[in-house]
Write an enzyme that holds these catalytic residues in place. Structure first.
Site: not given
Ligand code: F6P
Length: 329
Positions: A16, A77, A108, A132, A134, A136, A178
């Site tokens: 992300g 990804r 990660d 990120t 998050d 995390d 998430r």
């Molecule tokens: O990891 C960052 C994040 O924004 C999370 O908080 C979220 O759940 C996820 O990515 C969403 O991913 P995508 O943009 O691929 O839907």
């Protein structure tokens, strides 16, 4: 430059996107150029590494990006990078470009990819940068993008509070995360939320209803509940429905903030973190430090081996939650 220094250095962003990634790319490129390294930008993360989607970067290629959200190198990804064929293609691309040092900016999953790649091709040296929203990743106090996302969320909470108070409503605001409640916890405290629901804690609707009733008995006419995306009962819509069933007289509304949290100009804190991480990462490679993620712990630079730079299993700071409980009365 020592004999073990990389001939060319590659940089990419993966997973992300997070505000501050561009500031970080700028720092990587300019630090590397100061050490006379050629710099290759890889577009679309590991996907671009497999496909050879690359661009040479110099000092001027990264002008006027420090203030921009997103990532100039794009991101993705990659499922293909989990296959031997994908890893082999990526190695051929890097060899062709004479790259031996790689700066990987991401979460990660990005570091897992780096481990898989370097255990198959140990001649490549990877250094990671935690990027990120998050926050995390184990071993670092902060990840790139977290501060900007928090500011975006708090600005939204402030706006929703205006309309919540005007209509005497109870808002359930869903924020990203998430697997992690970091954004929810920090923004909830900063935004003055009545309650914060986290993936790391079981949601008890009875307790939440009791808390909202108590607030009402103390004269509150509106309330804000922050719900992390990964909250165990399914998110803001589900929690709001459960509360509505118990408190039908309360006017409840749900707002899902979504990807607005991932964009925007990085805050000062994220620009500075990007500058530090990018500079430290290149300097680490030059000193033959690799197979690790650069981080900050208590304000100081640290390196966390990739095997430990995983989704954080550390509990969220209980002090923040405790303080919010006191202040939300
Ligand atoms: O990891 C960052 C994040 O924004 C999370 O908080 C979220 O759940 C996820 O990515 C969403 O991913 P995508 O943009 O691929 O839907």
């Amino acid at each position: 430059m020592s004999t073990t220094s990389p001939q060319s250095l590659a940089v990419f962003t993966s997973g992300g996107d997070a505000p501050g990634m561009n500031a970080c790319i700028r720092a990587v490129v300019r630090t590397a150029r100061m050490h006379q390294l050629n710099v290759v930008g890889i577009r679309r993360g590991y996907e671009g590494m497999i496909d050879g989607d690359t661009v040479f970067l110099d000092e001027r290629s990264v002008s006027n990006i420090i203030q921009r959200g997103g990532t100039m190198l794009k991101t993705a990804r990659s499922a293909r990078f989990m296959t031997d064929q994908g890893l082999d293609s990526a190695a051929a691309v890097l060899r062709n470009l004479n790259v031996s040092g790689v700066v990987a900016i991401g979460g990660d999953g990005t570091f897992k990819g780096a481990r898989a790649f370097t255990s198959r091709f140990p001649e490549f040296r990877f250094i990671g940068i935690p990027g990120t929203i998050d926050n995390d990743i184990s071993g670092t106090d902060f990840t790139l993008g977290f501060d900007t996302a928090l500011n975006t969320v708090v600005e939204a909470i402030d706006k929703i509070r205006d309309t919540a108070a005007s209509h005497d409503r109870c808002f359930f605001i869903e924020v990203m995360g998430r697997d992690s409640g970091c954004i929810a916890l920090w923004s909830g405290l900063a935004g003055g939320a009545e309650e914060i629901l986290l993936p790391e804690r079981n949601t008890n609707v009875d307790d939440l209803v009791a808390l909202l009733r108590k607030g009402s008995s103390l004269g509150k006419s509106s309330s804000i509940v922050i719900v992390a995306e990964g909250e165990q009962s399914g998110g803001a819509a589900e929690v709001a429905a459960a509360v509505r069933a118990r408190l039908p007289h309360v006017d409840t509304k749900v707002t899902v903030l979504g990807h607005v949290q991932r964009g925007g100009s990085p805050t000062v804190a994220d620009r500075i973190l990007g500058a530090k991480f990018g500079t430290w990462a290149v300097e680490a490679l030059l000193q033959n430090v690799h197979g690790a993620m650069v981080g900050v712990r208590d304000g100081k630079k640290c390196f966390i081996p990739f095997e430990h730079a995983v989704k954080s299993s550390e509990p969220l700071d209980p002090e923040l939650y405790r303080i919010n409980r006191i202040l939300a009365t």
